[in-house]
Design an enzyme around this catalytic site. Structure first.
Site, PDB file in Angstrom:
ATOM      1  N   SER A 143      58.437  26.852  -0.872  1.00  0.00           N
ATOM      2  CA  SER A 143      58.618  26.424  -2.249  1.00  0.00           C
ATOM      3  C   SER A 143      59.178  27.574  -3.102  1.00  0.00           C
ATOM      4  O   SER A 143      60.273  28.055  -2.846  1.00  0.00           O
ATOM      5  CB  SER A 143      57.289  25.889  -2.799  1.00  0.00           C
ATOM      6  OG  SER A 143      57.441  25.322  -4.066  1.00  0.00           O
ATOM      7  N   ASP A 370      61.996  15.449  -1.844  1.00  0.00           N
ATOM      8  CA  ASP A 370      61.153  16.451  -2.505  1.00  0.00           C
ATOM      9  C   ASP A 370      61.016  16.143  -3.992  1.00  0.00           C
ATOM     10  O   ASP A 370      62.014  15.986  -4.702  1.00  0.00           O
ATOM     11  CB  ASP A 370      61.768  17.842  -2.306  1.00  0.00           C
ATOM     12  CG  ASP A 370      60.767  18.965  -2.512  1.00  0.00           C
ATOM     13  OD1 ASP A 370      59.977  18.900  -3.470  1.00  0.00           O
ATOM     14  OD2 ASP A 370      60.795  19.924  -1.723  1.00  0.00           O
ATOM     15  N   HIS A 398      56.652  17.997   0.363  1.00  0.00           N
ATOM     16  CA  HIS A 398      56.830  19.397  -0.019  1.00  0.00           C
ATOM     17  C   HIS A 398      55.920  20.344   0.765  1.00  0.00           C
ATOM     18  O   HIS A 398      56.211  21.532   0.883  1.00  0.00           O
ATOM     19  CB  HIS A 398      56.582  19.543  -1.522  1.00  0.00           C
ATOM     20  CG  HIS A 398      57.012  20.851  -2.094  1.00  0.00           C
ATOM     21  ND1 HIS A 398      58.332  21.200  -2.255  1.00  0.00           N
ATOM     22  CD2 HIS A 398      56.290  21.910  -2.547  1.00  0.00           C
ATOM     23  CE1 HIS A 398      58.418  22.398  -2.782  1.00  0.00           C
ATOM     24  NE2 HIS A 398      57.192  22.858  -2.969  1.00  0.00           N
TER      25      HIS A 398
END
Length: 424
Positions: A143, A370, A398
């Site tokens: 991320s 996402d 995610h």
């Protein structure tokens, strides 16, 4: 220096602490940075390469592992794994309300501005050179860790042998407003899927919101549970079990029992990671232009997310100014974060020419659906960064990095083209 050495199941552990400048351009004031080194106990004496894990966030501390499942176990087969507590988190001079309360608003804003990607990368380079022998290492960015990866490739590619990114290639033209223009529709789609799976909760949530609108429901810490705070729980919809966690939470919401209120508090207090909220929009500050509470401004263009709309829609990874008034752990940040939102000039985070000429192998998992990091922006970045391979998939949400197969696929992509850079 090493502050502790010990063994937990499947891992030999060394804790490292170093002093680094608060401001890398002015080394007078310093802070502490902590990193945890993990190695397979049977290979502790081997000359293994290092893999630096770049945690998601912003404001995310390194994982506290209890076993070798998922990506970590796979990585320990060939690497020493370095888990960094990014500055301001965990054991790295953590920032919380007590720290912010000691600073006036401008001091607080200036302090927080020293905890962005450029400073985190400088900390990592210091660790690599002073603690881990100066050899190139690989990175795994989850991320926001992918944002850090692009800054690392811009500032110090000579320190990197290969980069793996899971759900986190940032736009190379940082623009918070564009991010939210793309993500609000994705969040709306996640809401639709939640109500498709659990249609009875449309009525559950509507009744709950109507009750909260009276304004007299208190959480265990004394904060008022508002409709918009309830909506913010939708941040979990971008994770694989997020719908199910929401379902079971709502399943116990009738009559607002203490168990429900305690769970809501735990999920929405930001007590463990206040920097996530404080810096959420500042991570897009790069060059001229203020972020100016972009999520709040864009929300006005999506009336379906209004507090009075039914069915009530949950929001996603959006941070709003009201949070710094209504949420206890965030109140000491309020004035400083307002000033950050107004800041008109930021240091550039990415060197576009250097990224275009990049030679360090990069493999990135792009999760097509996402909710947090738009796949279109990720693919644009992949096309503009040299030596980058993108694996596009809708098999994962995610949090796909939790699956061993994701890390194995990324390392396989680099291995298949000859592996990473090995020169020191």
């Amino acid at each position: 220096m090493i502050t502790a050495t010990y063994t937990i199941p499947g891992m030999r552990v060394r804790d490292h602490v170093v002093e680094v400048p608060l401001d890398w351009a002015d080394p007078e004031a310093t802070i502490r940075v902590f990193a945890r080194e993990l190695v397979d106990p049977t290979r502790d004496g081997d000359d293994l390469p290092c893999l630096l894990y770049l945690q998601g966030g912003p404001g995310g501390k390194g994982p506290r592992p209890v076993g070798t499942s998922g990506w970590l176990g796979k990585a320990l087969e060939t690497y020493r794994v370095i888990l960094l507590d990014q500055r301001g988190t965990g054991r790295s001079s953590r920032i919380d309300g007590r720290v912010m309360s000691a600073l006036d608003p401008q001091e607080g804003a200036d302090y927080l501005a020293r905890f962005r990607a450029d400073s985190i990368v400088a900390d990592a380079e210091h660790l690599r050179k002073t603690v881990f022998g100066g050899r190139r290492w690989s990175t795994l960015g989850q991320s926001y860790g992918g944002f850090l990866t692009m800054t690392y490739l811009s500032q110090a590619p000579e320190g990197l042998s290969a980069c793996y990114v899971a759900g986190g290639l940032p736009s190379l033209d940082p623009d918070a407003s564009e991010v939210y223009r793309r993500t609000y529709p994705r969040v709306a789609a996640k809401n639709a899927e939640f109500y498709r799976r659990y249609p009875h909760h449309a009525e559950t949530v509507s009744r709950l919101a109507d009750r909260l609108a009276y304004g007299d429901v208190l959480l265990p810490d004394g904060d008022t549970l508002t409709v918009r705070r309830l909506q913010s729980l939708g941040i979990d919809f971008g994770m694989k079990p997020g719908y199910e966690r929401m379902h079971w939470l709502l399943d116990e919401s009738t009559e607002l029992p203490e168990t429900f209120l305690h769970q809501v508090l735990a999920r929405s207090s930001y007590a463990d990671n206040p920097l996530f909220a404080a810096l959420q929009e500042s991570i897009y500050g790069s060059g001229p232009g203020a972020t100016a509470w972009a999520a709040q401004r864009e929300r006005a263009n999506h009336p379906a997310f209004a507090e009075g709309a039914r069915p009530l829609l949950f929001t996603g990874e959006m941070i709003y100014p009201w949070m710094f008034t209504e949420i206890r752990a965030l109140r000491p940040f309020r004035d400083a974060v307002d000033l950050l939102a107004e800041r008109a000039e930021w240091p550039a985070l990415y060197d576009l020419d250097r990224l275009a000429a990049n030679e360090v192998p990069v493999a990135a998992a792009v999760y097509f659906d996402d909710m947090y990091v738009d796949s279109g922006l990720q693919l644009d970045t992949a096309s503009r960064v040299g030596n980058t391979q993108a694996w596009v998939t809708n098999e994962y949400e995610h949090d796909g990095i939790g699956e061993e197969r994701v890390f194995a696929r990324l390392t396989g992509l680099v291995r298949d083209i000859g592996g990473g850079i090995t020169s020191e």
